[in-house]
Design a protein around this motif. Structure first.
Motif, mmCIF file in Angstrom:
data_model
loop_
_atom_site.group_PDB
_atom_site.id
_atom_site.type_symbol
_atom_site.label_atom_id
_atom_site.label_comp_id
_atom_site.label_asym_id
_atom_site.label_seq_id
_atom_site.Cartn_x
_atom_site.Cartn_y
_atom_site.Cartn_z
ATOM 1 N N LYS A 87 0.834 -1.203 0.000
ATOM 2 C CA LYS A 87 0.000 0.000 0.000
ATOM 3 C C LYS A 87 0.869 1.254 0.000
ATOM 4 O O LYS A 87 0.607 2.218 -0.730
ATOM 5 N N PHE A 88 1.944 1.246 0.821
ATOM 6 C CA PHE A 88 2.879 2.382 0.843
ATOM 7 C C PHE A 88 3.456 2.610 -0.566
ATOM 8 O O PHE A 88 3.473 3.730 -1.087
ATOM 9 N N GLN A 89 3.952 1.543 -1.159
ATOM 10 C CA GLN A 89 4.652 1.655 -2.435
ATOM 11 C C GLN A 89 3.717 2.092 -3.559
ATOM 12 O O GLN A 89 4.085 2.918 -4.406
ATOM 13 N N ARG A 90 2.487 1.560 -3.558
ATOM 14 C CA ARG A 90 1.538 1.944 -4.605
ATOM 15 C C ARG A 90 1.097 3.399 -4.448
ATOM 16 O O ARG A 90 0.892 4.097 -5.447
ATOM 17 N N GLU A 110 13.817 1.129 -21.573
ATOM 18 C CA GLU A 110 14.839 1.021 -20.527
ATOM 19 C C GLU A 110 14.564 2.020 -19.415
ATOM 20 O O GLU A 110 15.468 2.456 -18.729
ATOM 21 N N CYS A 111 13.300 2.354 -19.237
ATOM 22 C CA CYS A 111 12.903 3.353 -18.244
ATOM 23 C C CYS A 111 12.526 2.657 -16.941
ATOM 24 O O CYS A 111 11.628 1.812 -16.918
ATOM 25 N N GLU A 112 13.202 3.026 -15.866
ATOM 26 C CA GLU A 112 12.898 2.428 -14.563
ATOM 27 C C GLU A 112 11.492 2.793 -14.105
ATOM 28 O O GLU A 112 10.787 1.972 -13.505
ATOM 29 N N LEU A 113 11.071 4.016 -14.373
ATOM 30 C CA LEU A 113 9.726 4.435 -13.981
ATOM 31 C C LEU A 113 8.680 3.596 -14.706
ATOM 32 O O LEU A 113 7.683 3.162 -14.118
ATOM 33 N N GLN A 114 8.909 3.340 -15.989
ATOM 34 C CA GLN A 114 7.988 2.522 -16.767
ATOM 35 C C GLN A 114 7.901 1.106 -16.199
ATOM 36 O O GLN A 114 6.817 0.543 -16.043
ATOM 37 N N ASP A 115 9.055 0.554 -15.858
ATOM 38 C CA ASP A 115 9.084 -0.814 -15.327
ATOM 39 C C ASP A 115 8.386 -0.917 -13.972
ATOM 40 O O ASP A 115 7.586 -1.827 -13.734
ATOM 41 N N VAL A 116 8.704 0.008 -13.072
ATOM 42 C CA VAL A 116 8.152 -0.065 -11.717
ATOM 43 C C VAL A 116 6.653 0.262 -11.717
ATOM 44 O O VAL A 116 5.871 -0.332 -10.964
ATOM 45 N N SER A 117 6.254 1.193 -12.574
ATOM 46 C CA SER A 117 4.834 1.554 -12.608
ATOM 47 C C SER A 117 3.978 0.391 -13.097
ATOM 48 O O SER A 117 2.794 0.283 -12.740
ATOM 49 N N LEU A 118 4.559 -0.495 -13.905
ATOM 50 C CA LEU A 118 3.821 -1.669 -14.352
ATOM 51 C C LEU A 118 3.445 -2.556 -13.170
ATOM 52 O O LEU A 118 2.357 -3.146 -13.125
ATOM 53 N N GLY A 119 4.347 -2.632 -12.184
ATOM 54 C CA GLY A 119 4.087 -3.492 -11.024
ATOM 55 C C GLY A 119 3.364 -2.800 -9.894
ATOM 56 O O GLY A 119 2.677 -3.457 -9.103
ATOM 57 N N TYR A 120 3.494 -1.476 -9.793
ATOM 58 C CA TYR A 120 2.957 -0.783 -8.623
ATOM 59 C C TYR A 120 1.983 0.347 -8.973
ATOM 60 O O TYR A 120 1.447 0.988 -8.071
ATOM 61 N N GLY A 121 1.775 0.600 -10.251
ATOM 62 C CA GLY A 121 0.903 1.709 -10.630
ATOM 63 C C GLY A 121 -0.545 1.308 -10.774
ATOM 64 O O GLY A 121 -0.871 0.124 -10.890
#
Length: 744
Positions: free
Chosen positions: A94-97, A119-130
């Motif tokens: 919940k914190f991370q999302r 190769e965008c870290e934001l793109q990768d992480v947002s897929l899992g937590y966005g």
């Protein structure tokens, strides 16, 4: 730091923690994120980078710590004995999302056109937590871009204020060029003065940026990451041998990125190594064998080109032949050149084209202290080097030695160069007095008590006309103080070529030019710019028959050569180089050879076979490498060159982006602020005595040639000296110890 399953015996200075139910033993003082990384437990992050100071800006790494009422940033929370951490609990997720949602409030939805896509870290992480839908419908903020120079492209509306770039320029590069301006929602990252980045390591901000705010301007919109093939290669513009990847599409090198190697370049890359690939595609690349017929250049077949080269070499064997080799030539090519010289009966072969004093028969030596251990030194002496330009990543390690280990750095130089570390003591003196400066009692006393002392000798000292005396003084200093002697090899593969026997038992470079041979083999050289004494080189080569193995059919090569055989540059061939630690490293072919150009070893094998010489019987690169072995050569010492007593003493440094033919042809590097126009720099006292003023044109002369250059008056230059950068056509005639300077 280590992280492994718990054992009954916990080592000293370690604690036991539990992360996601896994018990670990980790060093005291470790952060949760460091312990998790070593154990292979993923925690999302944006601002954290293992090589940068902790900032805890983005809060993406929030985790749930038992008995803690609030979420804890894993990057900034130290482990404690018995601590229990959950990174994937409902509370932690919940914190991370929530943080992910906040980060995307103002982020533009331009992934399809963003050059960081794939190769965008934001793109990768947002897929899992966005979230799939944003709950915020306010207008997104827009940030006006600024021009950061020819190497780094900006789109600062995408910036998430992780400050990785700020911390890199401040803590690694030491230039403090980027920072945060304004506050709160209006916070922007940029330069304070709106000027381009001037650090020689600026491309690394592209690597550390987790979004598309900072991208590679040279590569921008050229290709998508998934279209590229990575090839392991090496930096070949200095002796460090930085590890890197060439990113290639259909045979064209489009981008260069660092390859991690803690013992060499860590995870960084100098701009010179990162952007030089542009020079491979210069209009004057040698793409077909050329032969001069009745004074005119004619394209010929390989058979005809090799036959013409063989005829010249057969007719000029023994002492009539000289072999001149660029010091970045690979080990394989160097070994074959040594065999070629031996087969033709000549001992006149040398790669020390930058040197002027051969009276002590000096050759390149492995560093007395390995590169990775220099940052642990507590006393460092830099002698005769603009080390920030000569070896940018060694300069970064010296800064690290000071900031992390409290090292005291002492400098003996002819110019008070700009360094990104503070100086404990300095002597700004003419190069001819370096030997005396090392005998200074205050300097010896300052370093005497050091537990780990290093003396680094650079190009100004190594290439000075009185270098033998300076090297002797450096050895005496090291012996008296216990310092490890680290002489910077003058060339990317100077140590490898020394081991391969590309050294003279006969005449050295100076001897071959002062007493011209009837014929020369010139390998990988641009004759007009690469020699320390360019006028002598042009004169000697112009009066002889010359076989040129070259990557470029440049004007100076065409002027002196009779045959030009096109060969590949390092990014286009399989090869090995030996760096300043004596570490042999391999490079794989990345770019496609242009036109009919061939790998240098293939051309040498064919030429050796044409003349039926011994040692050329192998059929492939594996066969050649199987036959390689160190070659011992008793290097002939020559008499010291006479030095004029009148005029200003020359302090010559290689211009950072004019060090070799490939770099000189890279447009982006030539546009960089550090790439200054040719000039002479002298202090105000000497300028007043010679009646010269800032910006005035002056005639600078030696016995060998003259040049007309603008004057720069700078108090940083030692009295009685003039600072000149080599690598320019305008300064090429000035390869001497002293010059006369008069108003034009």
């Amino acid at each position: 730091m280590s992280a492994q399953p718990v054992t009954p015996n916990v080592p000293p200075d370690h604690v036991t923690v539990e992360i996601d139910g896994q018990s670990l033993v980790v060093p005291k003082g470790s952060m949760i994120i460091q312990a998790a990384d070593k154990a292979g437990i993923p925690i999302p992050r944006f601002c954290y980078h293992e090589k940068l100071p902790i900032a805890a800006n983005c809060r993406m790494c929030l985790v749930d710590v038992e008995k803690s009422p609030k979420p804890a940033p894993a990057c900034a929370t130290p482990v404690m004995d018995g601590m229990k951490v959950a990174t994937r609990s409902e509370k932690a997720l919940k914190f991370q999302r929530s943080v992910m949602e906040f980060l995307l409030i103002n982020h533009p939805l331009d992934c399809p056109v963003c050059d960081q896509g794939g190769e965008c870290e934001l793109q990768d992480v947002s897929l899992g937590y966005g979230r799939s839908v944003s709950r915020f419908n306010e207008r997104k903020r827009v940030v006006v871009d600024e021009d950061m120079g020819p190497l780094v492209a900006t789109e600062m509306t995408r910036c998430i204020q992780c400050t990785r770039c700020v911390r890199f320029t401040a803590d690694v590069a030491g230039t403090y060029e980027l920072g945060g301006m304004y506050r709160g929602e209006n916070l922007q990252i940029g330069t304070y003065d709106g000027k381009p980045l001037t650090t020689e390591l600026s491309g690394n901000v592209v690597d550390v940026c987790p979004v598309g705010a900072l991208t590679n301007k040279v590569f921008q919109f050229r290709a998508r990451p998934w279209e590229l093939t990575a090839r392991e290669s090496l930096g070949y513009h200095d002796a460090m041998g930085s590890n890197l990847f060439l990113h290639v599409r259909r045979g064209e090198v489009l981008r260069t990125v660092p390859r991690d190697n803690e013992l060499v370049n860590e995870c960084w890359l100098s701009d010179r190594d990162r952007y030089s690939h542009q020079g491979l595609y210069s209009e004057d690349r040698a793409v077909k064998p050329l032969r001069k017929v009745n004074g005119e250049w004619k394209e010929v077949s390989w058979a005809e080109g090799l036959a013409a080269a063989a005829d010249i070499l057969k007719a000029n064997q023994g002492d009539a032949l000289g072999v001149l080799v660029h010091p970045s030539t690979s080990n394989e090519e160097g070994a074959l050149l040594a065999r070629l010289a031996s087969g033709l009966g000549t001992t006149n072969i040398d790669h020390r084209i930058n040197n002027r004093d051969f009276s002590d028969a000096a050759t390149a030596e492995v560093f007395g202290l390995p590169l990775a251990e220099i940052e642990g030194a507590d006393q460092i002496v830099v002698l005769g080097s603009n080390i920030r330009h000569e070896l940018p990543l060694l300069h970064a390690r010296l800064r690290k030695a000071q900031t992390s280990n409290g090292a005291k750095i002492h400098v003996v130089n002819p110019v008070d160069f700009d360094f990104a570390f503070s100086i404990a003591s300095k002597q700004i003196v003419a190069p001819s007095t370096f030997a005396g400066a090392l005998e200074n009692a205050d300097l010896r006393s300052a370093v005497q008590g050091g537990r780990n002392t290093v003396l680094i000798v650079g190009g100004i000292a190594e290439n000075h006309p009185q270098a033998a005396a300076i090297r002797a003084a450096a050895r005496d200093f090291a012996a008296a103080t216990g310092a490890r002697l680290c002489r910077i090899p003058q060339g990317a593969n100077a140590i490898g070529l020394t081991r391969a026997g590309v050294l003279p038992a006969g005449k050295d470079v100076a001897g071959m030019l002062a007493q011209p041979r009837q014929a020369y083999v010139v390998y990988g050289l641009e004759p007009g710019l690469d020699f320390a004494d360019a006028p002598a080189a042009r004169k000697a080569l112009a009066g002889a028959q010359v076989v040129a193995f070259s990557q470029f059919a440049c004007a100076s090569t065409r002027d002196v050569a009779d045959v030009i055989l096109p060969i590949g540059a390092l990014p286009e061939i399989d090869a090995t180089l030996t760096n300043l630690d004596g570490r042999s490293q391999s490079a794989r072919a990345g770019g496609k050879l242009p036109g009919e150009a061939r790998e240098g070893w293939r051309v040498l094998r064919a030429l050796g076979g044409e003349m039926a010489l011994a040692g050329f019987e192998f059929i492939d690169l594996a066969g050649l490498r199987a036959s390689l072995a160190p070659v011992s050569v008793t290097v002939a010492a020559s008499s010291a060159a006479s030095v004029a007593s009148e005029g200003l003493e020359v302090a010559s440094t290689a211009a950072i982006y004019r060090t070799d033919a490939v770099v000189r042809r890279a447009p982006a590097l030539q546009s960089h602020p550090l790439n200054t126009a040719p000039r002479i720099v002298l202090n105000a006292t000497d300028a007043a005595r010679l009646q010269l003023q800032e910006g005035q044109m002056a005639k600078v002369g030696t016995e060998a040639g003259r040049a007309t250059l603008p004057v720069v008056v700078d108090a940083r230059v030692a009295a009685g000296s003039v600072w000149i950068e080599s690598g320019h056509g305008a300064t090429a005639p000035l390869g001497a110890a002293r010059v006369t300077v008069v108003a034009a």
